[in-house]
Motif scaffolding. Structure first.
Motif, PDB file in Angstrom:
ATOM      1  N   GLY A  41      33.466  32.877 115.244  1.00  0.00           N
ATOM      2  CA  GLY A  41      34.397  33.859 115.964  1.00  0.00           C
ATOM      3  C   GLY A  41      35.166  33.088 117.058  1.00  0.00           C
ATOM      4  N   PRO A  42      36.025  33.765 117.680  1.00  0.00           N
ATOM      5  CA  PRO A  42      36.879  33.114 118.573  1.00  0.00           C
ATOM      6  C   PRO A  42      36.057  32.588 119.941  1.00  0.00           C
ATOM      7  CG  PRO A  42      37.269  35.593 118.723  1.00  0.00           C
ATOM      8  CD  PRO A  42      36.531  35.247 117.466  1.00  0.00           C
ATOM      9  N   SER A  57      32.891  40.362 117.778  1.00  0.00           N
ATOM     10  CA  SER A  57      32.120  40.269 119.022  1.00  0.00           C
ATOM     11  C   SER A  57      30.861  40.735 118.736  1.00  0.00           C
ATOM     12  CB  SER A  57      32.843  41.047 120.168  1.00  0.00           C
ATOM     13  OG  SER A  57      32.115  40.998 121.359  1.00  0.00           O
ATOM     14  N   ASP A  93      32.383  45.559 124.126  1.00  0.00           N
ATOM     15  CA  ASP A  93      33.195  45.302 122.956  1.00  0.00           C
ATOM     16  C   ASP A  93      32.638  46.602 121.919  1.00  0.00           C
ATOM     17  OD1 ASP A  93      34.427  43.583 124.554  1.00  0.00           O
ATOM     18  OD2 ASP A  93      33.746  41.886 123.250  1.00  0.00           O
ATOM     19  N   ARG A 126      32.290  42.454 112.745  1.00  0.00           N
ATOM     20  CA  ARG A 126      33.840  42.457 112.809  1.00  0.00           C
ATOM     21  C   ARG A 126      34.135  43.899 112.679  1.00  0.00           C
ATOM     22  NH1 ARG A 126      36.408  37.811 110.998  1.00  0.00           N
ATOM     23  NH2 ARG A 126      35.114  36.008 110.346  1.00  0.00           N
ATOM     24  N   GLN A 149      38.633  42.051 118.053  1.00  0.00           N
ATOM     25  CA  GLN A 149      38.294  40.632 117.427  1.00  0.00           C
ATOM     26  C   GLN A 149      36.721  40.590 117.401  1.00  0.00           C
ATOM     27  OE1 GLN A 149      39.602  37.969 120.776  1.00  0.00           O
ATOM     28  NE2 GLN A 149      37.689  38.278 121.864  1.00  0.00           N
TER      29      GLN A 149
END
Length: 332
Positions: free
Chosen positions: A289-290, A249, A254, A225, A247
């Motif tokens: 996570g998403p 990852s 990222d 995060r 976000q």
């Protein structure tokens, strides 16, 4: 039921081809047997079976066999288990479990008989250079190390290391098992062999670090995060800055974007840099996570689809073999 089970320690090793998800499932299964589980990434764990024998009405070896069967039947993960009263002895035993996959050493005599004939290199925690020094002095087995006078061993290996390894050779290891989750942060650093101010070299070193960290946390099935960059300058002063990822990852791309934004915000210009430390923080299981989203950027999607392939190549052949070209430019 014997009370010696109050001090039983399991060292559990997963096969080298076990996935990060398989390792996590083994940790979850261990939690069904005892609440005191200490993960040892990437593919091992410690468990303190305090009172578990009485609870399950099974001897330590039989209980370990039950665990192995469940791990294989439920999750397809084959494990080897060493059982002893200390961490180091259990870890050495799990590397030599025999055909059953389990080695139980129920007491000092069993520990001594097991350890004594093993080559000194087989002792858990000993490094290749330390083993070579002992062998140069004629100490080729763990039994020979255990029998040698402590003063002599300390002269060969140094005070603290000598005492620690001699104790482990004698089945002594005071370290306690600590129940905890997978690590919540991890770091990597690069120290230049000279002070540098070339931004190309600095970015190449940072890309190397973030590539290493991305592969590491993906291997643990985690996501980050936050990311922190700490920089040490030629005069010995340091500065650091933390930024949250847009976000959570574990993708190298990222992490790279966030890291380079931190670097740009520091505006070093021509500052002479000696050392870089990158830390990925607030790590969580990947499942928290998403979900994966399509970015509509073909180049980025191609990089993400290659990540699992590159991870497998680097795990098998060495982490610098495959990855972003800029990561492997000589940063010195």
């Amino acid at each position: 039921m014997s009370t010696d089970q109050d001090h039983v320690i399991w060292h559990v090793r997963c096969r080298p081809d076990t996935t990060a998800d398989g390792h996590r499932r083994v940790l979850d299964l261990l939690g069904d047997f005892t609440p005191v589980v200490q993960p040892l990434p990437p593919l091992a764990a410690l468990a303190q079976l305090r009172g578990a024998g009485r609870l399950f009405q099974a001897a330590p070896g039989r209980l370990a066999a039950r665990f192995r069967i469940q791990a294989l039947a439920k999750h397809g993960v084959d494990t080897h288990i060493g059982i002893a009263d200390t961490w180091a002895t259990a870890a050495t035993a799990s590397a030599h479990p025999g055909t059953s996959g389990i080695l139980h050493l129920p007491g000092h005599r069993a520990v001594e008989q097991f350890l004594a004939p093993l080559p000194v290199r087989a002792l858990h925690g000993i490094g290749p250079a330390q083993a070579a020094r002992l062998e140069a002095f004629g100490l080729h087995t763990i039994g020979a190390l255990a029998a040698m006078d402590e003063t002599v061993v300390c002269r060969v290996l140094g005070g603290k290391a000598g005492r620690t390894l001699r104790d482990r050779a004698r089945g002594i290891d005071p370290r306690a098992i600590t129940a905890r989750r997978m690590p919540e942060s991890t770091s990597a650093f690069h120290a230049f062999d000279r002070d540098v101010y070339d931004p190309v070299l600095v970015r190449a070193a940072l890309l190397d670090l973030v590539t290493t960290l991305g592969q590491r946390i993906r291997g643990r099935d985690q996501i980050a995060r936050k990311l922190t960059l700490a920089v040490r300058f030629a005069d010995g002063s340091t500065t650091e800055r933390t930024r949250a990822l847009p976000q959570p990852s574990a993708h190298t791309d990222d992490l790279r974007v966030t890291l380079f934004r931190i670097l740009d915000s520091m505006a070093f210009q021509r500052a002479r840099i000696r050392r870089l430390l990158v830390t990925v923080e607030d790590l969580r299981p990947a499942g928290e996570g998403p979900g994966t989203q399509i970015s509509l950027d073909p180049a980025r999607e191609d990089r993400l689809s290659l990540e699992p392939v590159l991870d497998r190549i680097n795990t098998r052949y060495g982490r610098r073999l495959a990855g972003p070209a800029g990561a492997y430019r000589k940063a010195s």
